[in-house]
Design a protein around this motif. Sequence first.
Motif, PDB file in Angstrom:
ATOM      1  N   TYR A 172       0.928  -1.301  -0.017  1.00 51.76           N
ATOM      2  CA  TYR A 172      -0.171   0.101  -0.198  1.00 51.76           C
ATOM      3  C   TYR A 172       0.776   1.326  -0.040  1.00 51.76           C
ATOM      4  N   LEU A 173       1.851   1.386   0.789  1.00 48.95           N
ATOM      5  CA  LEU A 173       2.835   2.481   1.098  1.00 48.95           C
ATOM      6  C   LEU A 173       3.626   2.406  -0.302  1.00 48.95           C
ATOM      7  N   VAL A 174       3.977   1.416  -0.847  1.00 48.74           N
ATOM      8  CA  VAL A 174       4.705   1.298  -1.936  1.00 48.74           C
ATOM      9  C   VAL A 174       3.896   2.023  -3.215  1.00 48.74           C
ATOM     10  N   THR A 175       2.619   1.868  -3.313  1.00 46.24           N
ATOM     11  CA  THR A 175       1.883   2.409  -4.310  1.00 46.24           C
ATOM     12  C   THR A 175       1.902   4.026  -4.250  1.00 46.24           C
ATOM     13  N   GLU A 176       1.853   4.431  -2.978  1.00 41.48           N
ATOM     14  CA  GLU A 176       2.034   5.907  -2.685  1.00 41.48           C
ATOM     15  C   GLU A 176       3.703   6.532  -3.159  1.00 41.48           C
ATOM     16  N   ILE A 177       4.426   5.803  -2.581  1.00 37.41           N
ATOM     17  CA  ILE A 177       5.814   6.280  -3.137  1.00 37.41           C
ATOM     18  C   ILE A 177       6.127   6.426  -4.443  1.00 37.41           C
ATOM     19  N   LEU A 178       5.613   5.147  -5.103  1.00 36.25           N
ATOM     20  CA  LEU A 178       5.906   5.243  -6.734  1.00 36.25           C
ATOM     21  C   LEU A 178       5.131   6.322  -7.469  1.00 36.25           C
ATOM     22  N   GLU A 179       4.291   6.804  -6.969  1.00 37.36           N
ATOM     23  CA  GLU A 179       3.433   7.800  -7.410  1.00 37.36           C
ATOM     24  C   GLU A 179       4.069   9.264  -7.240  1.00 37.36           C
ATOM     25  N   MET A 180       4.810   9.362  -5.856  1.00 37.83           N
ATOM     26  CA  MET A 180       5.554  10.595  -5.687  1.00 37.83           C
ATOM     27  C   MET A 180       6.771  10.740  -6.227  1.00 37.83           C
ATOM     28  N   ARG A 181       7.587   9.690  -6.167  1.00 39.86           N
ATOM     29  CA  ARG A 181       9.116   9.997  -6.264  1.00 39.86           C
ATOM     30  C   ARG A 181       9.619   9.431  -7.677  1.00 39.86           C
ATOM     31  N   LYS A 182      10.727   9.936  -8.197  1.00 38.80           N
ATOM     32  CA  LYS A 182      11.751   9.432  -8.954  1.00 38.80           C
ATOM     33  C   LYS A 182      12.435   8.487  -8.151  1.00 38.80           C
ATOM     34  N   ASN A 183      13.424   7.727  -8.834  1.00 34.51           N
ATOM     35  CA  ASN A 183      14.490   7.062  -7.832  1.00 34.51           C
ATOM     36  C   ASN A 183      14.134   6.275  -6.699  1.00 34.51           C
ATOM     37  N   VAL A 184      13.267   5.185  -6.913  1.00 34.28           N
ATOM     38  CA  VAL A 184      12.675   4.582  -5.841  1.00 34.28           C
ATOM     39  C   VAL A 184      13.383   3.107  -5.743  1.00 34.28           C
ATOM     40  N   ILE A 185      13.811   2.596  -4.723  1.00 38.50           N
ATOM     41  CA  ILE A 185      14.463   1.283  -4.758  1.00 38.50           C
ATOM     42  C   ILE A 185      13.484   0.558  -3.646  1.00 38.50           C
ATOM     43  N   LEU A 186      13.069  -0.656  -4.137  1.00 38.19           N
ATOM     44  CA  LEU A 186      12.051  -1.558  -3.184  1.00 38.19           C
ATOM     45  C   LEU A 186      13.218  -2.700  -2.629  1.00 38.19           C
ATOM     46  N   VAL A 187      13.384  -2.568  -1.186  1.00 42.55           N
ATOM     47  CA  VAL A 187      13.971  -3.625  -0.563  1.00 42.55           C
ATOM     48  C   VAL A 187      13.041  -4.826   0.196  1.00 42.55           C
ATOM     49  N   PHE A 188      12.940  -5.857  -0.513  1.00 45.58           N
ATOM     50  CA  PHE A 188      11.939  -7.025  -0.187  1.00 45.58           C
ATOM     51  C   PHE A 188      13.068  -7.619   1.141  1.00 45.58           C
ATOM     52  N   ASN A 189      12.435  -7.075   2.376  1.00 42.10           N
ATOM     53  CA  ASN A 189      13.299  -7.549   3.471  1.00 42.10           C
ATOM     54  C   ASN A 189      12.419  -8.977   4.135  1.00 42.10           C
ATOM     55  N   MET A 190      13.186  -9.553   5.287  1.00 36.69           N
ATOM     56  CA  MET A 190      12.561 -10.665   5.729  1.00 36.69           C
ATOM     57  C   MET A 190      12.445 -11.946   4.692  1.00 36.69           C
ATOM     58  N   SER A 191      13.495 -11.973   3.836  1.00 38.46           N
ATOM     59  CA  SER A 191      13.485 -13.142   2.977  1.00 38.46           C
ATOM     60  C   SER A 191      13.589 -14.538   3.685  1.00 38.46           C
ATOM     61  N   ASP A 192      14.301 -14.668   5.041  1.00 39.13           N
ATOM     62  CA  ASP A 192      14.433 -15.608   5.567  1.00 39.13           C
ATOM     63  C   ASP A 192      13.239 -16.233   6.276  1.00 39.13           C
ATOM     64  N   GLU A 193      12.281 -15.200   6.825  1.00 34.05           N
ATOM     65  CA  GLU A 193      11.024 -15.635   7.296  1.00 34.05           C
ATOM     66  C   GLU A 193      10.026 -15.835   6.017  1.00 34.05           C
ATOM     67  N   ALA A 194      10.123 -15.211   4.830  1.00 35.41           N
ATOM     68  CA  ALA A 194       9.167 -15.477   3.830  1.00 35.41           C
ATOM     69  C   ALA A 194       9.360 -16.768   3.178  1.00 35.41           C
ATOM     70  N   GLU A 195      10.788 -17.479   3.321  1.00 39.25           N
ATOM     71  CA  GLU A 195      11.058 -18.814   2.919  1.00 39.25           C
ATOM     72  C   GLU A 195      10.691 -19.869   3.647  1.00 39.25           C
ATOM     73  N   LYS A 196      10.556 -19.482   5.206  1.00 38.28           N
ATOM     74  CA  LYS A 196      10.145 -20.521   6.017  1.00 38.28           C
ATOM     75  C   LYS A 196       8.437 -20.630   5.716  1.00 38.28           C
ATOM     76  N   LEU A 197       8.035 -19.430   5.321  1.00 43.67           N
ATOM     77  CA  LEU A 197       6.475 -19.598   5.097  1.00 43.67           C
ATOM     78  C   LEU A 197       6.110 -20.371   3.736  1.00 43.67           C
ATOM     79  N   GLY A 198       6.992 -20.411   2.930  1.00 42.76           N
ATOM     80  CA  GLY A 198       6.790 -21.103   1.537  1.00 42.76           C
ATOM     81  C   GLY A 198       6.484 -20.029   0.747  1.00 42.76           C
ATOM     82  N   ILE A 199       6.503 -18.546   0.917  1.00 40.05           N
ATOM     83  CA  ILE A 199       6.218 -17.666  -0.058  1.00 40.05           C
ATOM     84  C   ILE A 199       7.202 -17.325  -1.248  1.00 40.05           C
TER      85      ILE A 199
END
Length: 269
Positions: free
Chosen positions: A97-124
């Motif tokens: 949700y926040l990502v959609t807002e930032i993408l509309e506002m700014r140039k030069n955005v980087i998305l950091v997909f954090n908690m990769s370990d937790e996501a992997e454990k959950l099979g995401i």
Amino acid sequence: MSKIALCGNPNSGKTSIFNALTGTRQHVGNWPGVTVEKKEGHYTYNQEKIKVVDLPGTYCLTANSIDERIARNFIVEEMPDTTIVIIDQTNIERNLYLVTEILEMRKNVILVFNMSDEAEKLGIKIDYNGLKKEFGVPIIKTIATKKEGLNELKSEIKRMEKNIKKPNKIEYSQKFEIFVQKIENELLNAGVKKGDLRWKTLKLIEGDIEIRENINSGTLTKIDLIISELQRAFKNDPGIVVSEERYKYIAKIVKKYVKRPKETIRLSD
Ligand code: GDP
Ligand code: K
Ligand code: MG
């Protein structure tokens, strides 16, 4: 010295990323006039000093709370060279949700997909390349607590500096976009900068007081008429219409790019 801002939902791992980037080279103070903590620091990459600001955690960027106002004003007024959004992958809809807002506002955005370990454990499973193309911005996978992905992040920040890039436009429903277009035209006539038209339009539909204050009353009268038309067309509160449009878009891209075991979906409901 280039300046980067870290934003994201509370508990997405912002401070962990901030610490991993800056180590002990940090300073904690307060934002002007309020008792909200302000964390700034820096790191050196290829002999260049990069300043990092850890913004308050927020779910969105309305002017409703002090934290949201601080984060938004920093992004809009201080114009960081790069805005980094930290995402907790185990809670992807809410974080996007926040990502959609930032993408509309700014140039030069980087998305950091954090908690990769937790996501992997959950099979995401996330199709990062697909998402990267969808948004038109770089995506870096991290485990902040293990400093995994931090070098990739630093090198992407460096690359961004030389290669200013606008994210792709997020398209909402056709029915909604007609009203957005009308309001954007009014704002353009009133002299609002092209890059600010879309996010300011969405904020105006949400009834944002700070944005309203900076628009002349003649233009506001016309815009309010368009917003009442929208309200009649959708038979709903305009602010709710905006969040529903964002969540519909998010549901569409999550369906396309994210695979989760059924149990995980039930848990996060
Ligand atoms: P903030 O509220 O966005 O500043 O988030 P924090 O950096 O304080 O992190 C919230 C919690 O998540 C803390 O307990 C961190 O140790 C933990 N955390 C942050 N990043 C990761 C990660 O990549 N993996 C795991 N397993 N935990 C993390
Ligand atoms: K945790
Ligand atoms: Mg924090």
